[in-house]
Each structure stands twice: as C-alpha cells, then as structure tokens.
Design an enzyme around this catalytic site. Sequence first.
Site, PDB file in Angstrom:
ATOM      1  N   ASP A   1       0.848  -1.191   0.000  1.00  0.00           N
ATOM      2  CA  ASP A   1       0.000   0.000   0.000  1.00  0.00           C
ATOM      3  C   ASP A   1       0.890   1.250   0.000  1.00  0.00           C
ATOM      4  O   ASP A   1       1.918   1.300   0.677  1.00  0.00           O
ATOM      5  CB  ASP A   1      -0.885  -0.024   1.250  1.00  0.00           C
TER       6      ASP A   1
ATOM      7  N   GLY B   1      -7.387  -4.055   3.596  1.00  0.00           N
ATOM      8  CA  GLY B   1      -8.264  -5.063   3.016  1.00  0.00           C
ATOM      9  C   GLY B   1      -8.444  -4.932   1.517  1.00  0.00           C
ATOM     10  O   GLY B   1      -8.558  -5.938   0.809  1.00  0.00           O
ATOM     11  N   VAL B   2      -8.478  -3.709   1.014  1.00  0.00           N
ATOM     12  CA  VAL B   2      -8.611  -3.513  -0.436  1.00  0.00           C
ATOM     13  C   VAL B   2      -7.423  -4.120  -1.155  1.00  0.00           C
ATOM     14  O   VAL B   2      -7.565  -4.885  -2.129  1.00  0.00           O
ATOM     15  CB  VAL B   2      -8.746  -2.018  -0.777  1.00  0.00           C
ATOM     16  N   LEU B   3      -6.225  -3.804  -0.689  1.00  0.00           N
ATOM     17  CA  LEU B   3      -5.017  -4.314  -1.349  1.00  0.00           C
ATOM     18  C   LEU B   3      -4.940  -5.838  -1.270  1.00  0.00           C
ATOM     19  O   LEU B   3      -4.639  -6.496  -2.276  1.00  0.00           O
ATOM     20  CB  LEU B   3      -3.772  -3.678  -0.745  1.00  0.00           C
TER      21      LEU B   3
ATOM     22  N   THR C   1      -2.295  -4.335   7.329  1.00  0.00           N
ATOM     23  CA  THR C   1      -1.730  -3.169   7.992  1.00  0.00           C
ATOM     24  C   THR C   1      -2.803  -2.210   8.500  1.00  0.00           C
ATOM     25  O   THR C   1      -2.472  -1.170   9.083  1.00  0.00           O
ATOM     26  CB  THR C   1      -0.802  -2.403   7.033  1.00  0.00           C
ATOM     27  N   THR C   2      -4.078  -2.517   8.268  1.00  0.00           N
ATOM     28  CA  THR C   2      -5.173  -1.737   8.819  1.00  0.00           C
ATOM     29  C   THR C   2      -5.945  -2.616   9.791  1.00  0.00           C
ATOM     30  O   THR C   2      -5.886  -3.850   9.719  1.00  0.00           O
ATOM     31  CB  THR C   2      -6.132  -1.246   7.727  1.00  0.00           C
TER      32      THR C   2
ATOM     33  N   LYS D   1     -11.812 -14.919   0.827  1.00  0.00           N
ATOM     34  CA  LYS D   1     -12.441 -14.232  -0.294  1.00  0.00           C
ATOM     35  C   LYS D   1     -11.495 -13.186  -0.885  1.00  0.00           C
ATOM     36  O   LYS D   1     -10.805 -12.473  -0.153  1.00  0.00           O
ATOM     37  CB  LYS D   1     -13.746 -13.564   0.138  1.00  0.00           C
TER      38      LYS D   1
ATOM     39  N   LYS E   1     -19.949  -3.598  -5.573  1.00  0.00           N
ATOM     40  CA  LYS E   1     -18.847  -4.050  -4.733  1.00  0.00           C
ATOM     41  C   LYS E   1     -18.590  -5.546  -4.921  1.00  0.00           C
ATOM     42  O   LYS E   1     -19.515  -6.349  -4.952  1.00  0.00           O
ATOM     43  CB  LYS E   1     -19.175  -3.795  -3.256  1.00  0.00           C
TER      44      LYS E   1
ATOM     45  N   HIS F   1     -15.748   1.422   4.502  1.00  0.00           N
ATOM     46  CA  HIS F   1     -16.518   0.180   4.639  1.00  0.00           C
ATOM     47  C   HIS F   1     -17.086   0.011   6.047  1.00  0.00           C
ATOM     48  O   HIS F   1     -18.283  -0.262   6.218  1.00  0.00           O
ATOM     49  CB  HIS F   1     -15.630  -1.017   4.289  1.00  0.00           C
TER      50      HIS F   1
END
Length: 383
Positions: A51, A115-117, A139-140, A152, A161, A275
């Site tokens: 990130d 989570g996105v990455l 890291t989050t 997932k 989404k 989110h």
Amino acid sequence: MSAAQGASWQVSATRRIEYDLLNVADVFDPQSDALLSMGRVRDGRRFVVVDECVHAHHGERIRAYFAHHRIDARIITLPGGEGGKTLEAWLAVLRELDGFPIHRRDEPIIAIGGGVLTDVVGYAAASYRRGVPHIKVPTTLMGYVDAAVGIKTGINFNDHKNRLGNFEPPRRVLLDRSLLRSLPPRHLRNGMCEIVKLAVIRDAALFRLLERHGASSMETFFQDAHGGEILDCAIGGMLEELAPNLHEEELERKVDFGHTFSYGLETRYGDDLLHGEAVLLDILVSTAIARRRGLLDAAAAGRIFALVERLQLAPELALLDAELMWQSLLDRVEHRNGLQRVPLPAGLGECVFVNDIARAEIEVSIHTLNQRTMTSHDRIAEC
C-alpha cells in the site's frame, strides 16, 4: 454402456484448505524470518505489493529486509481505499507480475496493506497461471480482523462491490499489531466497526470486553494487553464463523450482519464513506428493526447504542437513504439465492435470520435513529 446409448462421467474431488494466522512482533525486523517462512529462500525471489501509505512509513525497512536476506524482490505500490479496488488495479498487478518471473509454487506473492489491497492481490494470485501462492500482511485494523482472515478475494465491477472475485486461501497471514500504530484515527474507528459487528451478533463476552476496554485500547492503537485480547477474540470469533463455511455453501451467515443495507451506501458515497462506517450504519438500522420487532429488549438495544457512543464511532445518519437501502436489500436477495437472509440481533451475542423486511421498516428505523439522536443532543444541551 455403448456409444449409441451415450456416455457420462462424474468427477468428485476435494481441495484441502489449510493456512496459518500468526501473531508476529515486528514483521520487518531483519532478524525475523516470518516473511520468508514459506517458500524458497536460497536464490529466491519475491513479488511484493505494498500500500502506498504503508510504503511511505515502512518502505525503507521492507527493502532492507529483503536485501538482508539476499532475496531478489520486486516491490510495487498500489493506492489504498475502495477507489483502488478496480479492474485496472488488478490488471496492473498482473502486468508487473508477468514481467518478474517467479516460481509457480515456492515463491509466494506478498501483499502488505489494507483489506482492499489484500483482496486485489489475492485475486491476482488466484488468476495468474491459474493460481500461485500468496501471503497477507494486513496493515489496517479492518484488514487485521476481517479482510485478511478469510479466503475471499475480489474487485469492484460495474458499480457493484466485489462483483468479480473468487475464494483463494493465502498460505499464511502475518499479524503484526505494531503496524496499527501509524493508522489515522478514522481508519482505526473504521476497523472497530467490524469488531462491534462480531460482538453484537455472536459474542456477548467480546461485547463486554469492548464496553470495559474498547475505548482505552483504541487510544493505545491496540498496543496494550487489553487491545491484544480484543484483537485475538475478534479474529478467533471470525474464524469460528468462516472455517466451517469457507465457500459460503450455507448462505445464512452471521458475519453478514451489517452487510445488507451497507452495499448501496458504500457504492454511492465511495471513499467518503469507509466500509466499516457503512457497516455501522447498517448495524444501527438493523438494531432498530430488531428492537421494533421485539427481538431486542430496550436494555440490550440501549447498550449497543451506548457502546457506539463510548467508542466515538460517530455514524453519519444523514447518509441513510431508505430507497437506496431497499435497492441494496434487493441486490442481496439475488446474492443470497432468492431470500433476504438478513441477520438480526436477538439479544447481545445472539442472531436470527429474517426474510420479510419491508421497505417501510427501513424508513421507520431511519426515523427512529434520527429521533434518538435528536433526543440525545437535547439531553446534552440540558446538562
């Protein structure tokens, strides 16, 4: 059986899924072998996706780590946030990966970020050469207790989404809570919303722990003993729910609490509504519906609202839109194979699933929440 009669075959196979989640004290310490604990080390290579914000904080340490271990590392960066969960980001990872040859089985891709990455990189790992192994380093707080825990992967597509994706387990998840120290307060609150979700719908003990120590743990960025206990309880509870149903064959899932009405809100507001913030709005509306139906008594509902206030999660109730949330529910009906399957709290730590929520209930619940907020503000003003 003769050819004239036609022939048929049946294939039945089982893929074993096994991965570890490990607490690590300092994942980028050169003396630690955690990042290289799986796969080839001697003359090894690693494709590493980081990130952008994490790279700004830890990029030099990450490069020094691989240099210390004499690993040929290709390190690329991706923007964080929901806006980075795109087809273009997925393709960019694949293009970079295709330009840096790695062994198909013993040089796992490493995803370091939120989570996105980890969703994007996990989907790329599942797609490249029909599947190469990967390791997650969340890291989050959202990634730590939610996105990196399950299998997932996915990206957003066509204004929906996670419309594209699959189920692809990592080889290992490395949990270093010291990385949470650099989180902006908003992102810390964002992840806390997912912990509240678990506490309300399945774990009364975690709820009590949050009541007693949630606020102080957030002040220390979960670096104190109680913070570690909260994180471990949340991860353990999430895994208890996910492990028996990794591929979602059973569509009534407690962890879908807060994930019915939130989809439409996230899609409309993008990065203006994270989110966890959208999940929290969903939690509050669902709590109001459950209270109105008599599933929750006044005391339990009051404790949920009080916890949200004590943790200073500050939901933006003005963003609630009954029509948008109704359309989100209709989309979830398709996703859940023709039924609403909405999880509602039936007491703290308890859950029921309902299939008959009406649009009017959403409208009334939004009104109830707004009235409650106005009443709370009036009480504060009187003091």
